[in-house]
Design a protein around this motif. Structure first.
Motif, mmCIF file in Angstrom:
data_model
loop_
_atom_site.group_PDB
_atom_site.id
_atom_site.type_symbol
_atom_site.label_atom_id
_atom_site.label_comp_id
_atom_site.label_asym_id
_atom_site.label_seq_id
_atom_site.Cartn_x
_atom_site.Cartn_y
_atom_site.Cartn_z
ATOM 1 N N ASN A 1 0.809 -1.223 0.000
ATOM 2 C CA ASN A 1 0.000 0.000 0.000
ATOM 3 C C ASN A 1 0.841 1.272 0.000
ATOM 4 N N TRP A 2 2.150 1.121 -0.212
ATOM 5 C CA TRP A 2 3.019 2.310 -0.204
ATOM 6 C C TRP A 2 2.678 3.231 -1.363
ATOM 7 N N ARG A 3 2.584 4.488 -1.049
ATOM 8 C CA ARG A 3 2.408 5.528 -2.063
ATOM 9 C C ARG A 3 3.303 6.699 -1.684
ATOM 10 N N PRO A 4 3.833 7.398 -2.661
ATOM 11 C CA PRO A 4 4.707 8.533 -2.331
ATOM 12 C C PRO A 4 3.912 9.684 -1.727
ATOM 13 N N SER A 5 4.249 10.046 -0.524
ATOM 14 C CA SER A 5 3.683 11.231 0.110
ATOM 15 C C SER A 5 4.857 12.179 0.326
ATOM 16 N N ILE A 6 4.996 13.146 -0.568
ATOM 17 C CA ILE A 6 6.233 13.923 -0.690
ATOM 18 C C ILE A 6 6.070 15.299 -0.075
ATOM 19 N N LEU A 7 6.975 15.648 0.811
ATOM 20 C CA LEU A 7 7.072 16.998 1.333
ATOM 21 C C LEU A 7 8.227 17.677 0.600
ATOM 22 N N ALA A 8 7.892 18.577 -0.322
ATOM 23 C CA ALA A 8 8.913 19.256 -1.125
ATOM 24 C C ALA A 8 9.262 20.573 -0.457
ATOM 25 N N ARG B 1 -0.548 9.269 -7.870
ATOM 26 C CA ARG B 1 -0.738 8.133 -6.947
ATOM 27 C C ARG B 1 -0.504 8.517 -5.496
ATOM 28 N N GLY B 2 0.096 9.672 -5.287
ATOM 29 C CA GLY B 2 0.439 10.063 -3.932
ATOM 30 C C GLY B 2 0.046 11.493 -3.638
ATOM 31 N N VAL B 3 0.600 12.038 -2.562
ATOM 32 C CA VAL B 3 0.265 13.383 -2.090
ATOM 33 C C VAL B 3 1.532 14.219 -2.082
ATOM 34 N N VAL B 4 1.416 15.444 -2.575
ATOM 35 C CA VAL B 4 2.554 16.361 -2.611
ATOM 36 C C VAL B 4 2.213 17.602 -1.803
ATOM 37 N N SER B 5 3.125 17.993 -0.926
ATOM 38 C CA SER B 5 2.992 19.239 -0.170
ATOM 39 C C SER B 5 4.181 20.128 -0.501
ATOM 40 N N HIS C 1 3.825 18.305 10.028
ATOM 41 C CA HIS C 1 2.982 18.349 8.833
ATOM 42 C C HIS C 1 2.372 16.977 8.549
ATOM 43 N N GLY C 2 1.121 17.000 8.098
ATOM 44 C CA GLY C 2 0.439 15.765 7.742
ATOM 45 C C GLY C 2 -0.571 15.366 8.786
ATOM 46 N N LEU C 3 -1.350 14.364 8.432
ATOM 47 C CA LEU C 3 -2.415 13.909 9.318
ATOM 48 C C LEU C 3 -2.587 12.408 9.150
ATOM 49 N N GLY C 4 -2.438 11.682 10.256
ATOM 50 C CA GLY C 4 -2.670 10.242 10.243
ATOM 51 C C GLY C 4 -1.854 9.521 9.194
ATOM 52 N N GLY C 5 -2.548 8.723 8.363
ATOM 53 C CA GLY C 5 -1.877 7.905 7.367
ATOM 54 C C GLY C 5 -1.370 8.651 6.166
ATOM 55 N N VAL C 6 -1.590 9.971 6.093
ATOM 56 C CA VAL C 6 -1.081 10.742 4.965
ATOM 57 C C VAL C 6 0.016 11.715 5.409
ATOM 58 N N ARG C 7 0.719 11.352 6.445
ATOM 59 C CA ARG C 7 1.912 12.117 6.777
ATOM 60 C C ARG C 7 2.986 11.849 5.725
ATOM 61 N N PRO C 8 3.852 12.830 5.444
ATOM 62 C CA PRO C 8 4.883 12.622 4.418
ATOM 63 C C PRO C 8 5.798 11.459 4.771
ATOM 64 N N ASN C 9 6.050 10.574 3.788
ATOM 65 C CA ASN C 9 7.040 9.514 3.973
ATOM 66 C C ASN C 9 8.307 9.783 3.193
ATOM 67 N N THR C 10 8.314 10.888 2.417
ATOM 68 C CA THR C 10 9.458 11.227 1.581
ATOM 69 C C THR C 10 9.677 12.733 1.624
ATOM 70 N N VAL C 11 10.924 13.135 1.752
ATOM 71 C CA VAL C 11 11.293 14.550 1.764
ATOM 72 C C VAL C 11 12.113 14.847 0.520
ATOM 73 N N LEU C 12 11.714 15.901 -0.199
ATOM 74 C CA LEU C 12 12.428 16.313 -1.412
ATOM 75 C C LEU C 12 13.063 17.674 -1.182
ATOM 76 N N LEU C 13 14.382 17.743 -1.370
ATOM 77 C CA LEU C 13 15.121 18.991 -1.223
ATOM 78 C C LEU C 13 15.842 19.304 -2.537
ATOM 79 N N GLY C 14 16.221 20.543 -2.690
ATOM 80 C CA GLY C 14 17.070 20.922 -3.805
ATOM 81 C C GLY C 14 18.506 21.032 -3.335
ATOM 82 N N ARG D 1 16.441 10.281 10.736
ATOM 83 C CA ARG D 1 16.095 9.781 12.060
ATOM 84 C C ARG D 1 14.584 9.611 12.242
ATOM 85 N N MET D 2 13.808 10.386 11.472
ATOM 86 C CA MET D 2 12.344 10.274 11.560
ATOM 87 C C MET D 2 11.793 9.210 10.601
ATOM 88 N N GLY D 3 12.683 8.468 9.970
ATOM 89 C CA GLY D 3 12.271 7.375 9.104
ATOM 90 C C GLY D 3 11.705 7.809 7.764
#
Length: 732
Positions: A457-464, A486-490, A545-558, A578-580
């Motif tokens: 059930n993994w989907r990219p939930s990206i915090l850019a 397929r995922g959520v972008v913030s 940032h995020g709520l329940g099961g839609v908290r970001p699982n991926t961080v995108l930086l430049g 450290r936050m996984g």
């Protein structure tokens, strides 16, 4: 769209709701077709038709009363109520259908008057279409003079109508026989007839509940008058229909009910009163529809849903009479008069009203079942289950009456809604769709919270961490392409300064970020935080940032070459690790030519160095290729083993991984002692290269990390550094 001021209101419950509703219900069907309906259907099925139609209007009236007591009601009747509840698309589509139904109803009642008039005076020998056209013109002129004149006229019509009904009861009651009633229990359908065709013929008789609602803009207290006047009228007219149906069946055998024509007049104590009553009933119903329909169109035009209808928004005089809309209604009714007869027009009106009633009930059901806090009707006798029952009954009747025409009617409604939706009209009133979406989101979040996580059930939930996205739009566009629907972008921005004094600036920055997202067609959510320094802002974002099961699982930086940002950059990497969170770092090559937006020329390449990061890199590459602009970019998996490695086994192993992952790609083996130098030669025409990396865990390791990355960052093209936290799996 700005709300226009309400028209002056002056009518009470009796004048504004009960009278027009009663006169429209006790109309043409009662006097000209009810005897035929009871003769063919029999007592049992005839009463079922009456009670079934009354049930539809009763359930709809519950919904109508709930909505009318939950919002300040202005002009436009049912259209106003639906549009302010379900929103501009639904309201616009139903507004047009309701207007057409009301305008066509004028023709139905005028045809009924013409038939009864020529039946009463057969020696005249006048042409029916000429008489109908003259009557239609007279009705138009009465309404054109103003609603106040029409309301006063209807008092006299109501008195005549009541006398006509009493005359029938007085004449028929002494002739009634239980034996005759028992003999008429069962149906005697004619050729091509049946229960549902008779229902379709009868149903327009009870659609008069809209006559009072459509006067909403002229009522002194619509929140009180609509429920009280509507239910009183339903109770009164329902008693009349049941009583007349039973009396008709108790006086004459079925064969005579079918053959004697204007049987109500023949049984009346004073036949002349019935003539006057049917004239009054048909004329009053025509007047009610001619008054109501233009007010629906006027309200619809004032909302500017369709700009071409704007001229119909104008009102005349102190009472803002919709005279231009009345003229159009007259022309539509005249067209229907020339094209159809009473029996042909009635089923069409039935479908139009059933669609309107179904939508009105649906609006009230959804308001109740979603527990919208703003839905607080003062009408105490409402429950969402009644509205649901009303919706299902209307849709079921449509399916039984005419499946094909019902489907076409619903498709036309859907097409109108799509047309209005594409116009991107901004309504200043709230609608149910946002509340419904919130309720669905709430339910889904609760379910996600209860579900045990599985890599499938993994989907990219990206915090850019894009800052002001307009400055680094490539980062925002890459984030959306990697999510690929397929995922959520913030898109996140940190405002530096005192938190207490930046409240207004934070809201403005979020508004600008939302505007940027909308104008660039990005599927993303804005998030702006205010903090005293950038590092603390990043910590706030990653933790909160995020709520329940839609908290970001991926961080995108430049990737930044600015030494001033280096400390914050590494702090963010360590905190995310450290936050996984999985980590993506984009080095955007601004020297490369682009096909469109961020998409560079050249293939999409994955440098496979280890299975941990490699699995996420393959998944991200696959997601990128789901975007139309990336679809034609070939996927290459680059292997750089030492020259002495077993090339064949490496290819076989990689093919097995791709097969299990259900991902297609080309495998390219590049034996080398210097992978960076080989990649530099291989990537002569680079597109995007994904590279696995491990961020430094301590500050002391940062310089060594930068030294290792220097040769990679010298590679041409866009680079995406990937550090996988282990949540995704190729084989899931």
């Amino acid at each position: 769209m700005a709300e226009t001021g309400p028209a002056p209101r002056r009518f009470g419950t009796f004048a504004g709701v009960f009278t027009p509703t009663t006169l429209t219900i006790l109309g043409v069907i009662l006097f000209l077709r009810f005897g035929d309906i009871m003769g063919q259907a029999g007592v049992l099925r005839g009463m079922a038709i009456v009670l079934g139609a009354q049930t539809v209007t009763l359930l709809t009236s519950f919904s109508l009363s709930a909505i009318a007591t939950n919002t300040p009601v202005k002009g436009g009747g049912a259209y106003f109520l639906i549009s302010r509840t379900l929103g501009v698309e639904f309201g616009g589509g139903i507004g047009l259908f309701l207007y057409l139904a009301q305008a066509t109803s004028v023709a139905l009642y005028v045809l009924g008057f013409t038939e009864s008039f020529l039946g009463a005076f057969p020696s005249l020998g006048w042409d029916s279409r000429l008489v109908a056209s003259c009557v239609n013109l007279g009705v138009f002129l009465c309404v054109f003079a103003g609603a106040g004149w029409t309301i006063r006229l209807q008092y006299g019509i109501l008195a005549v109508l009541v006398l006509a009904v009493l005359s029938f009861f007085a004449g028929a009651l002494p002739l009634a026989s239980l034996h005759t009633l028992a003999a008429n229990l069962h149906p005697a359908y004619g050729k091509g007839s049946g229960f549902f065709p008779l229902f379709a013929l009868f149903f327009p008789a009870v659609t008069g509940i809209m006559a009072g609602v459509n006067m909403s803009g002229d009522l002194a207290d619509p929140g009180r008058s609509i429920p009280v006047g509507t239910f009183t009228a339903i109770a009164f007219t329902g008693s009349v229909y049941v009583g007349m149906g039973l009396l008709l069946s108790a006086v004459l055998p079925q064969g005579e009910l079918l053959s004697r024509g204007f049987v109500v007049r023949e049984l009346a104590l004073v036949p002349g009163l019935v003539n006057a009553g049917v004239f009054a009933a048909t004329l009053s119903s025509a007047l009610g529809s001619m008054m109501g329909a233009p007010r629906v169109l006027q309200a619809f035009a004032r909302d500017r849903v369709l700009p071409r209808l704007a001229p119909f928004a104008r009102g005349s005089g102190k009472t803002q009479e919709p005279r231009l809309a009345t003229l159009l209604t007259f022309l539509i009714a005249q067209g229907a008069l020339l094209l159809g007869d009473l029996d042909a027009v009635a089923p069409v009106i039935t479908l139009f009203f059933l669609v309107t009633y179904a939508t009105l009930n649906l609006a009230c059901f959804l308001e109740g079942v979603t527990r919208n806090p703003s839905f607080r009707p003062r009408f105490r006798w409402h429950h969402w289950s009644l509205s649901l029952l009303g919706t299902l009954e209307c849709l079921g009747l449509m399916a039984f009456l005419s499946p094909l025409w019902s489907l076409l009617c619903l498709l036309a409604l859907g097409g109108t809604m799509v047309l209005i939706g594409r116009a991107e009209i901004l309504a200043t009133w709230g609608d149910l769709t946002s509340g419904l979406a919130f309720q669905r989101a709430r339910a889904s979040l609760i379910r996600l919270e209860k579900e045990k996580y599985h890599p499938k059930n993994w989907r990219p939930s990206i915090l850019a961490l894009s800052g002001g996205a307009w400055n680094r739009n490539h980062l925002a566009e890459y984030a959306c392409c990697l999510a690929s629907g397929r995922g959520v972008v913030s898109l996140a921005q940190v405002l530096l300064g005192d938190v207490e004094t930046l409240g207004t600036h934070r809201e403005e920055a979020e508004r600008l970020l939302r505007k940027h997202i909308r104008e660039n067609g990005l599927c993303a959510f804005p998030v702006v935080v205010a903090e005293e320094d950038l590092g603390r802002g990043m910590k706030t974002l990653l933790q909160c940032h995020g709520l329940g099961g839609v908290r970001p699982n991926t961080v995108l930086l430049g990737w930044s070459e600015d030494p001033k940002r280096r400390e914050t950059f590494f702090q963010t990497l360590r905190l995310a690790r450290r936050m996984g969170k999985s980590i993506l770092v984009l080095r955007y090559d601004q020297t490369r030519s682009r096909e469109e937006g961020i998409v560079p020329e050249g293939p999409l390449s994955v440098w496979w160095t280890d299975p941990q990061n490699g699995s996420l890199m393959l998944l991200l590459a696959h997601l990128l290729r789901q975007n139309p602009l990336w679809r034609d970019h070939p996927l290459r998996i680059l292997l750089t083993p030492p020259p002495q490695a077993d090339r064949e086994s490496l290819v076989t192993g990689m093919q097995g991984r791709l097969e299990k992952a259900r991902i297609d790609g080309e495998i390219e083996v590049l034996p080398t002692e210097d992978p960076e130098e080989t990649l530099s030669r291989t990537l002569a025409n680079p597109g995007l290269l994904l590279i696995g990396f491990a961020p430094p865990e301590e500050e002391e390791e940062e310089e060594a990390f930068l030294a290792r990355m220097a040769s990679l960052l010298a590679l041409p093209g866009d680079l995406l550094l990937v550090c996988h936290a282990g949540h995704a799996s190729l084989e899931a």
